[in-house]
Design a protein around this motif. Structure first.
Motif, PDB file in Angstrom:
ATOM      1  N   GLY A 248      13.538   5.973  -3.616  1.00  0.00           N
ATOM      2  CA  GLY A 248      14.114   6.190  -2.067  1.00  0.00           C
ATOM      3  C   GLY A 248      12.385   5.956  -0.885  1.00  0.00           C
ATOM      4  O   GLY A 248      13.491   6.023   0.142  1.00  0.00           O
ATOM      5  N   VAL A 249      11.565   6.717  -1.514  1.00  0.00           N
ATOM      6  CA  VAL A 249      10.668   6.762  -0.378  1.00  0.00           C
ATOM      7  C   VAL A 249      10.613   5.589  -0.525  1.00  0.00           C
ATOM      8  O   VAL A 249      10.486   5.631   1.000  1.00  0.00           O
TER       9      VAL A 249
ATOM     10  N   PHE B 101      11.603  10.753 -11.528  1.00  0.00           N
ATOM     11  CA  PHE B 101      10.414  10.242 -10.156  1.00  0.00           C
ATOM     12  C   PHE B 101      10.523   8.338  -9.836  1.00  0.00           C
ATOM     13  O   PHE B 101      10.301   8.721  -8.782  1.00  0.00           O
TER      14      PHE B 101
ATOM     15  N   ILE C  98       0.557   4.363  -2.921  1.00  0.00           N
ATOM     16  CA  ILE C  98       0.675   5.925  -2.173  1.00  0.00           C
ATOM     17  C   ILE C  98       1.712   6.129  -3.477  1.00  0.00           C
ATOM     18  O   ILE C  98       1.272   7.354  -3.881  1.00  0.00           O
ATOM     19  N   VAL C  99       3.256   5.964  -3.319  1.00  0.00           N
ATOM     20  CA  VAL C  99       4.181   6.416  -3.496  1.00  0.00           C
ATOM     21  C   VAL C  99       3.845   6.655  -5.338  1.00  0.00           C
ATOM     22  O   VAL C  99       4.116   7.702  -5.642  1.00  0.00           O
TER      23      VAL C  99
ATOM     24  N   LEU D  50       1.190   9.413  -6.150  1.00  0.00           N
ATOM     25  CA  LEU D  50       2.110  10.157  -6.256  1.00  0.00           C
ATOM     26  C   LEU D  50       2.930  10.682  -7.265  1.00  0.00           C
ATOM     27  O   LEU D  50       2.725  11.847  -7.948  1.00  0.00           O
ATOM     28  N   MET D  51       3.556   9.982  -8.084  1.00  0.00           N
ATOM     29  CA  MET D  51       4.852  10.545  -8.526  1.00  0.00           C
ATOM     30  C   MET D  51       3.613  10.141 -10.019  1.00  0.00           C
ATOM     31  O   MET D  51       4.234  10.754 -10.906  1.00  0.00           O
TER      32      MET D  51
ATOM     33  N   ILE E  68       0.871  11.382 -10.398  1.00  0.00           N
ATOM     34  CA  ILE E  68      -0.024  12.858 -10.493  1.00  0.00           C
ATOM     35  C   ILE E  68       1.319  13.979 -11.025  1.00  0.00           C
ATOM     36  O   ILE E  68       0.378  15.293 -10.950  1.00  0.00           O
ATOM     37  N   THR E  69       2.161  14.104 -11.401  1.00  0.00           N
ATOM     38  CA  THR E  69       3.031  14.662 -11.440  1.00  0.00           C
ATOM     39  C   THR E  69       3.153  15.377 -12.923  1.00  0.00           C
ATOM     40  O   THR E  69       2.952  15.356 -13.742  1.00  0.00           O
TER      41      THR E  69
ATOM     42  N   MET F 260      17.921  11.383  -3.521  1.00  0.00           N
ATOM     43  CA  MET F 260      15.682  11.791  -3.761  1.00  0.00           C
ATOM     44  C   MET F 260      15.444  13.280  -3.859  1.00  0.00           C
ATOM     45  O   MET F 260      15.112  13.816  -4.872  1.00  0.00           O
ATOM     46  N   VAL F 261      15.836  14.478  -3.325  1.00  0.00           N
ATOM     47  CA  VAL F 261      15.727  15.652  -3.684  1.00  0.00           C
ATOM     48  C   VAL F 261      16.816  16.112  -4.876  1.00  0.00           C
ATOM     49  O   VAL F 261      16.053  16.774  -5.237  1.00  0.00           O
TER      50      VAL F 261
ATOM     51  N   LEU G  21       1.335  -1.047  -0.453  1.00  0.00           N
ATOM     52  CA  LEU G  21       0.156  -0.137  -0.242  1.00  0.00           C
ATOM     53  C   LEU G  21       0.687   1.364   0.163  1.00  0.00           C
ATOM     54  O   LEU G  21       0.612   2.064  -0.638  1.00  0.00           O
ATOM     55  N   VAL G  22       1.939   0.952   0.890  1.00  0.00           N
ATOM     56  CA  VAL G  22       2.873   2.543   0.317  1.00  0.00           C
ATOM     57  C   VAL G  22       3.154   2.565  -0.662  1.00  0.00           C
ATOM     58  O   VAL G  22       3.511   3.777  -1.494  1.00  0.00           O
TER      59      VAL G  22
ATOM     60  N   ILE H  78      13.846  15.021  -7.224  1.00  0.00           N
ATOM     61  CA  ILE H  78      12.522  15.487  -7.815  1.00  0.00           C
ATOM     62  C   ILE H  78      13.143  17.181  -7.895  1.00  0.00           C
ATOM     63  O   ILE H  78      12.139  17.226  -8.935  1.00  0.00           O
ATOM     64  N   LYS H  79      14.320  17.599  -7.767  1.00  0.00           N
ATOM     65  CA  LYS H  79      14.434  18.613  -9.200  1.00  0.00           C
ATOM     66  C   LYS H  79      14.858  18.907 -10.278  1.00  0.00           C
ATOM     67  O   LYS H  79      14.150  19.362 -10.980  1.00  0.00           O
TER      68      LYS H  79
END
Lengths: 309, 287
Positions: A278-279, A272, A22-23, A26-27, A29-30, A263-264, A18-19, A267-268
């Motif tokens: 990473g998450v 994804f 979710i992740v 999220l990725m 819908i970017t 990860m940061v 499930l995690v 993201i930039k």
């Protein structure tokens, strides 16, 4: 006991699925087309469309999700980085040692400093030491890690030149970031140890032990601390989670090539699959730590052990 | 006689009287009031506008005209810190409102109905909680993109499970009491019972958690801005200002002092106020 551990590990599987969902959601819908990121800005529309097809981006959401999960479970494959073209698993694995080193160093510092402070504060309640460290603790809890990190760099690297400001190659490199990351935990552990021990100190059986003429140091360590450990271990678990989140900021400040910084940067660059991986990795680590904490309860408190069936 | 006298005080007043005795908490409340006033009257307090550039006066260390110094564009740092309080307080309060409303509703429904509803909601919360909160906020902010609104949503969603758990636990304790049974017996609707009879009775833990939650939200939002996921320049956000100051740490170190001090002071005041409220509302300590 073993049955309980097995049950908990089995329970981890749906949680992690499930995690992942979710992740993955999220990725997905970017903004921005992943195919466009891979082929580059100058590519033609046909090339982008061909890339979309070959990446399977035209499939429905759940098809893509199931494919991701299948690759992950069967091959340990977390996809490919849009930017470097390397497998995400490989990128994370090369960044993971730094993150583990940093978080372990931080939690160890926090335990070694925080818990003894809490013990002394509890045995000398309302003394100067107690008041002083508890105010310090409140300040420690309120320190944003990114500001503390900057201040530490400013003082110990720029001004005094004692420690290097970035990287994580030697023992001297670890100290500043680990301290920045661990400060909040030091404060939390000190406060929790103090309040938990104070509750035990007032119990009748402690008075009995003291009446028997037991040495004060043994009363504190064997009788009070031992019985006060469960809440302390609980906050160690909770703090470990916060610490893993804080590591993202800490690695950015101290330019450490860990999972957080990976990860940061990802993201930039809108890379994804790397963020997703990473998450997932950090969440899995968090779940495993919680599991270890729950098992540790059984060794600390026989009452809890009898419930683990 | 004595008992009658005590009864005249409402719970709110009683709590406040106890809170007044806690000097640290009152200090927190005072700082918080100063911050709110600063945010409201930022236009009057700040000597310069937050985006007014003055390249001739760039990189000025704290002096009489610029008490916090100026940044690389010659913008007055004091003015930017003052305006920054607007952003931080807004993010803190709105994010917590999102979390309290959504988490509270979920927790209340889970606790009140029990059974599979409870199981479904709370297992979902467990799943969200297995992602460290800061990391979840980062992922949501990455998905939605930078900006103030998205920052508030990201921080808010990441704190929902905390409130759901707290409210559920309180509802479980209260729903078995006689007055709820009485309300049900006279045929009051579930929704009315929840809103009028149960939720007001579990406000205490929510208030405490919300106070600490504002601190968490402000800290997380500043952290997100620090790594470039939050507010975009030239809006003065404390975390973003620090991130910018990082490049000048060697030569103009004053730039990274004041925005950080502002964050730390805000978090400190909310933390001590939250601790004080917890003690003041604790039924065990109430006489």
């Amino acid at each position: 006991m073993i049955k309980y551990i097995l049950k908990r590990i089995l329970y981890l599987i749906p949680v992690m699925l499930l995690v992942t969902l979710i992740v993955f959601f999220l990725m997905s819908i970017t903004k921005g087309d992943p195919a466009r990121i891979v082929v580059g800005e100058s590519a033609s529309l046909e090339e982008v469309e061909a890339m979309r097809e070959s990446m399977g981006l035209n499939d429905p959401f759940f098809v893509r999700y199931l494919r991701y999960v299948r690759d992950l479970f069967l091959h340990g494959d977390l996809g490919t980085s849009y930017k470097s073209g390397l497998p995400v698993m490989k990128e994370i694995m090369s960044a993971l040692p730094s993150t583990i080193k940093l978080s372990l160093a931080a939690i160890i510092i926090a335990i070694l400093v925080g818990i003894p402070i809490g013990i002394i504060s509890a045995t000398k309640q309302y003394s100067f030491f107690d008041n002083f460290t508890m105010i310090l603790g409140l300040i420690g809890i309120s320190m944003p890690i990114f500001w503390l990190g900057l201040l530490l760099i400013l003082l110990f690297s720029v001004r005094l030149g004692w420690f290097p400001p970035s990287g994580l190659t030697s023992f001297r490199h670890v100290i500043l970031p680990a301290f920045a990351l661990g400060t909040q935990s030091i404060a939390v552990f000190a406060r929790m140890t103090r309040s938990s021990m104070l509750e035990v100190i007032r119990q009748d059986y402690i008075r009995t032990v003291r009446a028997k003429g037991q040495k004060e140091s043994r009363i504190t360590l064997d009788h009070v601390l031992r019985n006060a450990l469960v809440p302390i271990v609980t906050v160690v678990g909770i703090q470990f989670g916060n610490l893993l989140g804080g590591a993202v900021l800490c690695e950015t400040i101290f330019s450490i090539n860990g999972v957080g910084r990976l990860m940061v940067d990802a993201i930039k660059q809108r890379d994804f699959p790397v963020v997703q991986g990473g998450v997932l990795f950090i969440s899995l680590a968090f779940c495993l730590i919680n599991l270890i904490i729950d098992i540790a309860y059984a060794f600390l408190d026989p009452k809890i052990k009898s419930q683990y069936k | 006689m004595n008992q009658k006298k005590e009864k005249r005080y409402s719970l709110t007043r009683e709590t406040f009287t106890r809170l007044m005795k806690n000097r640290l908490a009152m200090f927190g409340l005072f700082i918080l009031c100063v911050l709110v006033i600063t945010a409201i009257f930022a236009d009057q307090i700040a000597p310069y506008s937050y985006d007014q550039m003055d390249l001739l006066n760039a990189y000025k260390a704290p002096c009489k005209g610029h008490i916090f110094g100026t940044d690389e564009f010659g913008r007055d740092i004091f003015s930017r810190v003052v305006y920054g309080s607007r952003i931080s307080l807004k993010v803190g309060f709105i994010a917590v409102s999102i979390a309290v409303v959504a988490g509270g509703l979920l927790g209340a429904v889970a606790g009140y109905y029990g059974g599979w509803t409870d199981n479904l909601i709370m297992r979902a919360m467990d799943v969200i909680m297995s992602i460290p909160a800061t990391l979840l906020a980062i992922s949501i902010a990455a998905a939605l993109g930078a900006g103030l609104t998205n920052l508030m949503i990201a921080t808010g969603i990441a704190s929902i499970p905390t409130y759901a758990r707290i409210v559920r636990a309180s509802v479980l304790g209260i729903k078995e009491q006689e007055f709820v049974e009485a309300a049900r017996a006279v045929g009051t609707r579930d929704f009315t019972i929840l809103c009028k009879h149960i939720l007001p009775n579990c406000l205490a833990p929510i208030i405490v958690q919300a106070t600490l939650g504002v601190a968490f939200a402000i800290l997380t939002a500043a952290g997100l801005s620090f790594i470039g996921l939050g507010i975009e320049p030239p809006t003065p956000e404390w975390g973003a200002m620090l991130s910018n100051a990082r490049s000048y740490i060697r030569d103009y170190s004053y730039m990274c002092l004041f925005p950080g001090l502002a964050i730390a002071l805000t978090i400190f005041s909310l933390n001590v106020l939250g601790d004080g409220l917890r003690d003041a509302l604790d039924p065990k300590l109430r006489q």
